[in-house]
Scaffold this motif. Structure first.
Motif, PDB file in Angstrom:
ATOM      1  N   UNK A 127       0.852  -1.196   0.000  1.00  0.00           N
ATOM      2  CA  UNK A 127       0.000   0.000   0.000  1.00  0.00           C
ATOM      3  C   UNK A 127       0.882   1.237   0.000  1.00  0.00           C
ATOM      4  N   UNK A 128       0.549   2.154  -0.895  1.00  0.00           N
ATOM      5  CA  UNK A 128       1.265   3.423  -0.998  1.00  0.00           C
ATOM      6  C   UNK A 128       0.236   4.540  -0.943  1.00  0.00           C
ATOM      7  N   UNK A 129       0.620   5.679  -0.420  1.00  0.00           N
ATOM      8  CA  UNK A 129      -0.348   6.778  -0.395  1.00  0.00           C
ATOM      9  C   UNK A 129       0.311   8.112  -0.710  1.00  0.00           C
ATOM     10  N   UNK A 130      -0.517   9.027  -1.167  1.00  0.00           N
ATOM     11  CA  UNK A 130      -0.116  10.394  -1.473  1.00  0.00           C
ATOM     12  C   UNK A 130      -1.160  11.338  -0.909  1.00  0.00           C
ATOM     13  N   UNK A 131      -0.703  12.365  -0.205  1.00  0.00           N
ATOM     14  CA  UNK A 131      -1.598  13.411   0.276  1.00  0.00           C
ATOM     15  C   UNK A 131      -1.695  14.474  -0.811  1.00  0.00           C
ATOM     16  N   UNK A 132      -2.898  14.734  -1.281  1.00  0.00           N
ATOM     17  CA  UNK A 132      -3.077  15.706  -2.359  1.00  0.00           C
ATOM     18  C   UNK A 132      -4.491  16.253  -2.361  1.00  0.00           C
ATOM     19  N   UNK A 133      -4.616  17.518  -2.719  1.00  0.00           N
ATOM     20  CA  UNK A 133      -5.910  18.145  -2.957  1.00  0.00           C
ATOM     21  C   UNK A 133      -6.312  17.802  -4.379  1.00  0.00           C
ATOM     22  N   UNK A 134      -7.299  16.933  -4.534  1.00  0.00           N
ATOM     23  CA  UNK A 134      -7.631  16.464  -5.878  1.00  0.00           C
ATOM     24  C   UNK A 134      -8.340  17.525  -6.711  1.00  0.00           C
ATOM     25  N   UNK A 135      -8.745  18.641  -6.090  1.00  0.00           N
ATOM     26  CA  UNK A 135      -9.305  19.737  -6.883  1.00  0.00           C
ATOM     27  C   UNK A 135      -8.202  20.572  -7.512  1.00  0.00           C
ATOM     28  N   UNK A 136      -6.963  20.336  -7.116  1.00  0.00           N
ATOM     29  CA  UNK A 136      -5.792  20.967  -7.715  1.00  0.00           C
ATOM     30  C   UNK A 136      -5.293  20.006  -8.791  1.00  0.00           C
ATOM     31  N   UNK A 137      -5.586  20.304 -10.036  1.00  0.00           N
ATOM     32  CA  UNK A 137      -5.302  19.364 -11.125  1.00  0.00           C
ATOM     33  C   UNK A 137      -3.824  18.992 -11.193  1.00  0.00           C
ATOM     34  N   UNK A 168      -1.198  10.921  -8.707  1.00  0.00           N
ATOM     35  CA  UNK A 168      -1.638   9.709  -9.401  1.00  0.00           C
ATOM     36  C   UNK A 168      -0.495   9.101 -10.198  1.00  0.00           C
ATOM     37  N   UNK A 169       0.280   9.924 -10.861  1.00  0.00           N
ATOM     38  CA  UNK A 169       1.398   9.403 -11.659  1.00  0.00           C
ATOM     39  C   UNK A 169       2.442   8.741 -10.774  1.00  0.00           C
ATOM     40  N   UNK A 170       2.722   9.333  -9.621  1.00  0.00           N
ATOM     41  CA  UNK A 170       3.702   8.724  -8.720  1.00  0.00           C
ATOM     42  C   UNK A 170       3.209   7.367  -8.218  1.00  0.00           C
ATOM     43  N   UNK A 171       1.934   7.297  -7.848  1.00  0.00           N
ATOM     44  CA  UNK A 171       1.394   6.037  -7.368  1.00  0.00           C
ATOM     45  C   UNK A 171       1.348   4.988  -8.474  1.00  0.00           C
ATOM     46  N   UNK A 172       0.963   5.391  -9.672  1.00  0.00           N
ATOM     47  CA  UNK A 172       0.915   4.446 -10.788  1.00  0.00           C
ATOM     48  C   UNK A 172       2.301   3.886 -11.074  1.00  0.00           C
ATOM     49  N   UNK A 173       3.309   4.719 -10.942  1.00  0.00           N
ATOM     50  CA  UNK A 173       4.679   4.248 -11.164  1.00  0.00           C
ATOM     51  C   UNK A 173       5.069   3.221 -10.095  1.00  0.00           C
ATOM     52  N   UNK A 174       4.692   3.482  -8.848  1.00  0.00           N
ATOM     53  CA  UNK A 174       5.025   2.538  -7.775  1.00  0.00           C
ATOM     54  C   UNK A 174       4.271   1.223  -7.942  1.00  0.00           C
ATOM     55  N   UNK A 175       3.011   1.320  -8.368  1.00  0.00           N
ATOM     56  CA  UNK A 175       2.200   0.112  -8.528  1.00  0.00           C
ATOM     57  C   UNK A 175       2.580  -0.685  -9.764  1.00  0.00           C
ATOM     58  N   UNK A 176       3.099  -0.002 -10.760  1.00  0.00           N
ATOM     59  CA  UNK A 176       3.465  -0.662 -12.005  1.00  0.00           C
ATOM     60  C   UNK A 176       2.350  -0.670 -13.025  1.00  0.00           C
ATOM     61  N   UNK A 177       1.118  -0.786 -12.556  1.00  0.00           N
ATOM     62  CA  UNK A 177      -0.042  -0.738 -13.437  1.00  0.00           C
ATOM     63  C   UNK A 177      -1.260  -0.414 -12.581  1.00  0.00           C
ATOM     64  N   UNK A 178      -2.336   0.028 -13.230  1.00  0.00           N
ATOM     65  CA  UNK A 178      -3.585   0.323 -12.529  1.00  0.00           C
ATOM     66  C   UNK A 178      -4.671  -0.557 -13.132  1.00  0.00           C
ATOM     67  N   UNK A 179      -5.127  -1.529 -12.354  1.00  0.00           N
ATOM     68  CA  UNK A 179      -6.179  -2.431 -12.829  1.00  0.00           C
ATOM     69  C   UNK A 179      -7.566  -1.898 -12.511  1.00  0.00           C
ATOM     70  N   UNK A 180      -7.682  -1.179 -11.394  1.00  0.00           N
ATOM     71  CA  UNK A 180      -8.955  -0.578 -11.001  1.00  0.00           C
ATOM     72  C   UNK A 180      -8.681   0.845 -10.539  1.00  0.00           C
TER      73      UNK A 180
END
Length: 215
Positions: free
Chosen positions: A51-61, A68-80
């Motif tokens: 499990x990885x997490x990022x603190x971010x205001x999602x209304x700030x594009x 999201x890009x950092x997490x996707x890189x750590x996960x390797x892929x996004x299935x859901x």
């Protein structure tokens, strides 16, 4: 396998993350509360997934995209990719201002676009986009007018996402929760999470972009 949860916290979103973790999905969590994200991450690790997490205001594009890009890189892929947030503002149509409405829609609808566009390069055929919907889309409460607008728009956007991505083997679905969340009974976060999990695993030949959950 992995799931990326936008608007992660202790409610439905946490239950969704745990439900998919029981299937072996590693998790990426985006939210605004560091303590809540850390606690959820520990719960997921106890289930045997990363499990990885990022603190971010999602209304700030910009901030949301980077997270999201950092997490996707750590996960390797996004299935859901699961989208959960909405704004609950007590204001009726005679007091709700246009800036307030736009602010709420940015959180409850627009942030899905940001997250999807950032995650898309890490999504392949078979990936799924899920969203937590609400009966407010059909029966809005005047006292919280922006919520109905958000949920109706979210359902519509999910249908557009499905239409845009199904040719690539990626499907999208919103689950309309036709009840009030509670600690017991048919509308606990865990029960709603089961409905979202089931919707993500529909037979693609009979795919529905909106699935009602009535308990």
């Amino acid at each position: 396998m992995s799931i990326l949860v936008i608007g992660a916290g202790p409610g439905v979103s946490g239950s969704v993350a745990r439900r998919f973790a029981r299937d072996g999905h590693d998790a990426g969590l985006v939210g605004v509360d560091e303590a809540q994200l850390a606690t959820l991450g520990e719960e997921l690790a106890a289930l045997g997934v990363a499990a990885h997490h990022e603190v971010a205001d999602i209304t700030d594009a910009e901030a949301c995209t980077a997270a999201v890009r950092r997490l996707a890189e750590r996960l390797g892929r996004v299935d859901v990719l699961h989208f959960n947030p909405s704004a609950y503002r007590e204001a009726d149509p005679l007091t709700l201002t246009v800036p307030q409405l736009l602010q709420d829609v940015t959180l409850g609808v627009g942030a899905l676009l940001t997250a999807l566009q950032a995650a898309r390069p890490s999504m392949a055929a078979g990936a799924r986009v899920t969203a937590t919907g609400s009966m407010a889309a059909d029966k809005p409460a005047p006292g919280v007018a922006s919520l109905g607008v958000q949920k109706a728009a979210l359902r519509n956007l999910v249908q557009s996402i499905d239409g845009a991505l199904r040719g690539d083997g990626i499907r999208a679905v919103s689950v309309t929760v036709r009840g009030v969340l509670a600690r017991e009974g048919a509308f606990t976060p865990d029960r709603v999470a089961e409905a979202i999990h089931a919707a993500a695993h529909q037979d693609e030949a009979d795919w529905r972009t909106e699935v009602p959950y009535s308990g």
